[in-house]
Design a protein around this motif. Structure first.
Motif, PDB file in Angstrom:
ATOM      1  N   GLU A 152      -7.559  -2.991  12.546  1.00  0.00           N
ATOM      2  CA  GLU A 152      -6.463  -3.048  11.471  1.00  0.00           C
ATOM      3  C   GLU A 152      -6.717  -1.633  10.442  1.00  0.00           C
ATOM      4  N   LYS A 153      -8.198  -1.329  10.492  1.00  0.00           N
ATOM      5  CA  LYS A 153      -8.408   0.027   9.635  1.00  0.00           C
ATOM      6  C   LYS A 153      -7.736   1.170  10.111  1.00  0.00           C
ATOM      7  N   THR A 206     -10.456  -1.277   2.176  1.00  0.00           N
ATOM      8  CA  THR A 206     -10.811  -1.627   3.546  1.00  0.00           C
ATOM      9  C   THR A 206     -12.270  -1.994   3.921  1.00  0.00           C
ATOM     10  N   TYR A 263      -6.476  -7.283  -0.577  1.00  0.00           N
ATOM     11  CA  TYR A 263      -6.514  -5.954  -0.254  1.00  0.00           C
ATOM     12  C   TYR A 263      -6.455  -4.978  -1.514  1.00  0.00           C
ATOM     13  N   ILE A 314     -11.348  -6.244   6.482  1.00  0.00           N
ATOM     14  CA  ILE A 314     -10.613  -5.363   7.390  1.00  0.00           C
ATOM     15  C   ILE A 314     -11.335  -5.135   8.823  1.00  0.00           C
ATOM     16  N   ASP A 364       0.722  -1.326  -0.025  1.00  0.00           N
ATOM     17  CA  ASP A 364      -0.009   0.007  -0.031  1.00  0.00           C
ATOM     18  C   ASP A 364       0.839   1.298   0.082  1.00  0.00           C
ATOM     19  N   ILE A 415      -4.214   1.145   9.223  1.00  0.00           N
ATOM     20  CA  ILE A 415      -4.090   1.562   7.732  1.00  0.00           C
ATOM     21  C   ILE A 415      -4.404   3.055   7.834  1.00  0.00           C
ATOM     22  N   ASP A 416      -5.147   3.439   8.191  1.00  0.00           N
ATOM     23  CA  ASP A 416      -5.581   5.114   8.236  1.00  0.00           C
ATOM     24  C   ASP A 416      -4.203   5.849   8.765  1.00  0.00           C
TER      25      ASP A 416
END
Length: 666
Positions: free
Chosen positions: A456-457, A447, A442, A452, A396, A460-461
């Motif tokens: 976990e989100k 998301t 993914y 997700i 990502d 990622i954010d």
């Protein structure tokens, strides 16, 4: 002393027989994480593999040095007999010799669990506790008698175990530093209740720095921190990494309130800014010391490293120095290239978060260097609850999607395997696993909640926020490039294993995302996968075992016919590009049973055929005519049957929508 070369030993010196310190507890090299921790294994160790008494005595005898002087007229057998007799006399002269000898006899019998009847075992345990009660400390510091106490704990009643714990409460630190006593502590914390654990854990307060560097105690203290300690106890132990002041606080106030025992370093430094420099310096020294010793597998170390990293200002000199410490573990001249620190970090919660942030803050060269450390562990990481997020970040964040695809996606999809059957078998297992499917899907699903989790989100954010300042490529461009790398292999996989995949509720959603998002040149693989899934709908949808009876498969078919996922924000279906056209492939297969489909559990598939913008108008017209002919049957399904005791009718919701639509049309 540093810098002074140690003198050579005199040539006539007797070679020391002192045993070398064990490094059993040092996770010096990265290894595949075991399902069971060291703590659990130690708790089950009853000492069967320890040295025998005779071997121990021989070792001690030899250590004294010098050959034995025997009389010429004495035979070897007589000499050995005399030695054995002397050994027995020495043992008999020791305190509690008779009790220890009898307890060892009981242990020899009890450890053969399958050979001892239940009633006999109960009598043996009762006798054993009669011997050891009140004198446990006399047993635990001897290699041959400590196993007796381990056996007693194994069969102890809660009140008996509590008595042992209270008697040994003040000896816990000495025991964990003992080659044999550490197994006893493991048994106490694993088999004891919360009250027993709360007596043991505070004994480490004020001594964490020394114990985490001890060759025997380090791993068991870290496992107790990870598996046994409460959040407040963890905070108290972790605070000792911040300086002597915090260690003394824990020693003096072991029962301090939660507000006083926060381990959030950033919060501590905000409240006491004058302590920033000494605290960060002390913590950095502890971290660097363990990293240099290659002792990088400790969860406590990973937690401390994350706290240190989050307390630094991004872009500062301290921030850059810390990233250099992490990268310094990678050594091209070392066997395997080093990188054990990164591999160990990936498999703990806070270590994984630290690694994701490190990748996000790193340069293009740094990211490539870090990801190459995982080349032979990609599949293992994909199945791990925490390490999978490192792979997600590795896809990502970097702008060079070609390199990341070679390092990560190639291994995930098994593209290096020549046998397609083996490759599809492996991929099928990964797609149906809730962890390993995340990095694979993914790029397509992002998301979405089904893929997700909330925590976990949040990670990622956090990574995306950093990515805004460290990456140049637009997120959607990166996503499409990644999809182009996986499209052909995944579509080929769906075409081959469609029948197997729809039998798993965990695989139906992945099939949907792959068909909607993946596309190849001339759509050869996409059309093959689409036809394979559509063929699964053949047959009578009202019969048991049909795909229409499966809720997950039903949702899959409905979404595919709709041509895209429903967007809750706009309340519309976001059509895939290029268009999928699944309705056109499905209709000829269900055409002869269309009315039954309208009355089945998958009636919303027929609703989608009428409402979707991805279905040709010609097919919609044929569907309407077929439904009009079966209007009475559909009306009956919509009305449903009266449920017992409720006085209500439960009909088919999809059939009711179709009936209303038919009334409006005709």
């Amino acid at each position: 002393m540093g810098g002074i070369k140690r003198k050579e030993a005199p040539s006539g010196a007797v070679k020391s027989e002192k045993k070398q310190k064990t490094s059993q507890g040092k996770p010096t090299k990265f290894e595949k994480p075991a399902k069971r921790s060291h703590l659990d294994e130690a708790a089950e160790n009853d000492g069967e593999d320890e040295e025998s008494d005779e071997a121990q005595q021989k070792s001690q005898s030899n250590a004294k040095g010098g050959p034995k002087n025997f009389k010429v007229e004495t035979t070897s057998a007589e000499a050995h007999a005399k030695q054995r007799q002397l050994a027995k006399e020495r043992k008999a002269a020791k305190p509690h010799a008779d009790e220890i000898q009898r307890s060892k006899q009981l242990w020899e019998r009890l450890r053969r669990k399958s050979h001892v009847p239940k009633d006999e075992r109960k009598e043996l345990v009762t006798e054993l506790f009669t011997i050891i009660e009140g004198r446990v400390r006399d047993f635990v510091f001897k290699h041959d008698s400590v196993r007796v106490i381990q056996c007693a704990i194994k069969y102890a009643r809660p009140e008996q175990l509590k008595g042992i714990v209270k008697e040994l409460q003040n000896d816990v630190r000495d025991l964990v530093e003992s080659r044999y006593g550490k197994f006893l502590v493991a048994k106490m914390v694993v088999q004891g209740d919360r009250e027993d654990k709360d007596l043991i854990v505070p004994q480490f307060y004020g001594h964490v720095k020394r114990l985490i560097n001890h060759p025997e105690a380090s791993w068991i203290v870290d496992d107790i921190y990870r598996q046994v300690a409460t959040p407040q106890q963890k905070a108290m132990m972790l605070r000792e990494w911040y300086g002597t002041e915090f260690a003394l606080f824990g020693k003096q106030r072991p029962n301090a309130s939660a507000d006083q025992t926060t381990a959030n370093l950033k919060k501590i430094l905000e409240e006491t800014p004058e302590k920033r420099k000494p605290v960060l310096s002390y913590l950095k020294q502890m971290i660097n010391n363990l990293v240099q010793k290659k002792m990088t597998g400790f969860t406590m170390l990973h937690d401390a490293m994350l706290e240190y990293f989050l307390a630094l200002d991004p872009g500062s000199e301290e921030h850059s120095d810390f990233l250099d410490i992490l990268k310094g573990d990678i050594d091209a001249d070392e066997e395997g290239g080093g990188g054990d620190l990164f591999r160990n970090l990936a498999f703990t919660q806070n270590g994984s978060r630290l690694l994701c942030l490190t990748i996000a803050y790193g340069s293009a060269k740094d990211r490539k260097l870090i990801l190459r450390c995982f080349k032979d562990n990609i599949e293992l990481m994909a199945f791990d609850n925490y390490a999978k997020m490192v792979l997600v970040t590795g896809l990502d964040v970097p702008d060079d999607t070609k390199t990341t695809s070679q390092i990560v996606l190639r291994e995930l999809l098994g593209l290096q395997m020549e046998d397609s059957t083996q490759r599809f078998d492996r991929l099928e297992g990964m797609i149906t696993n809730l962890n390993s499917r995340v990095p694979i899907l993914y790029p397509m699903a992002g998301t979405q909640k089904w893929l997700i989790k909330d925590n976990e989100k949040a990670l990622i954010d956090e990574v995306h926020k950093v990515r805004e300042t460290t990456s140049k490529k637009a997120p959607e461009v990166r996503r499409q490039e990644l999809i182009s790398h996986v499209s052909a292999p995944l579509l080929e996989f769906v075409a081959d294993r469609a029948q197997n995949l729809v039998q798993s509720s965990f695989a139906c959603q992945p099939v949907t995302e792959i068909l909607l998002e993946c596309h190849d040149k001339d759509n050869v693989h996409r059309d093959a996968a689409k036809e394979a899934v559509a063929q699964l709908a053949d047959g009578n949808p009202l019969e048991d075992g049909h795909i229409a009876k499966d809720p997950a498969a039903s949702r899959m078919l409905k979404t595919l016919v709709s041509g895209g996922n429903f967007d809750p924000k706009t309340k519309t279906v976001k059509l895939s590009e290029p268009r999928l056209g699944f309705g056109k492939a499905l209709y000829p297969i269900i055409k002869s049973n269309l009315v039954d489909w309208a009355c089945s559990d998958s009636s919303f598939v027929v609703v989608a055929l009428l409402e979707s913008e991805d279905v040709p108008e010609k097919i919609k017209g044929e569907v309407k005519k077929a439904l009009e002919k079966g209007k009475k049957k559909i009306q009956k399904a919509a009305d449903g049957k009266e449920e017992k005791g409720e006085g209500k009718k439960k009909g088919n919701a999809g059939a009711r929508i179709l009936v209303v639509g038919l009334l409006l049309l005709f």
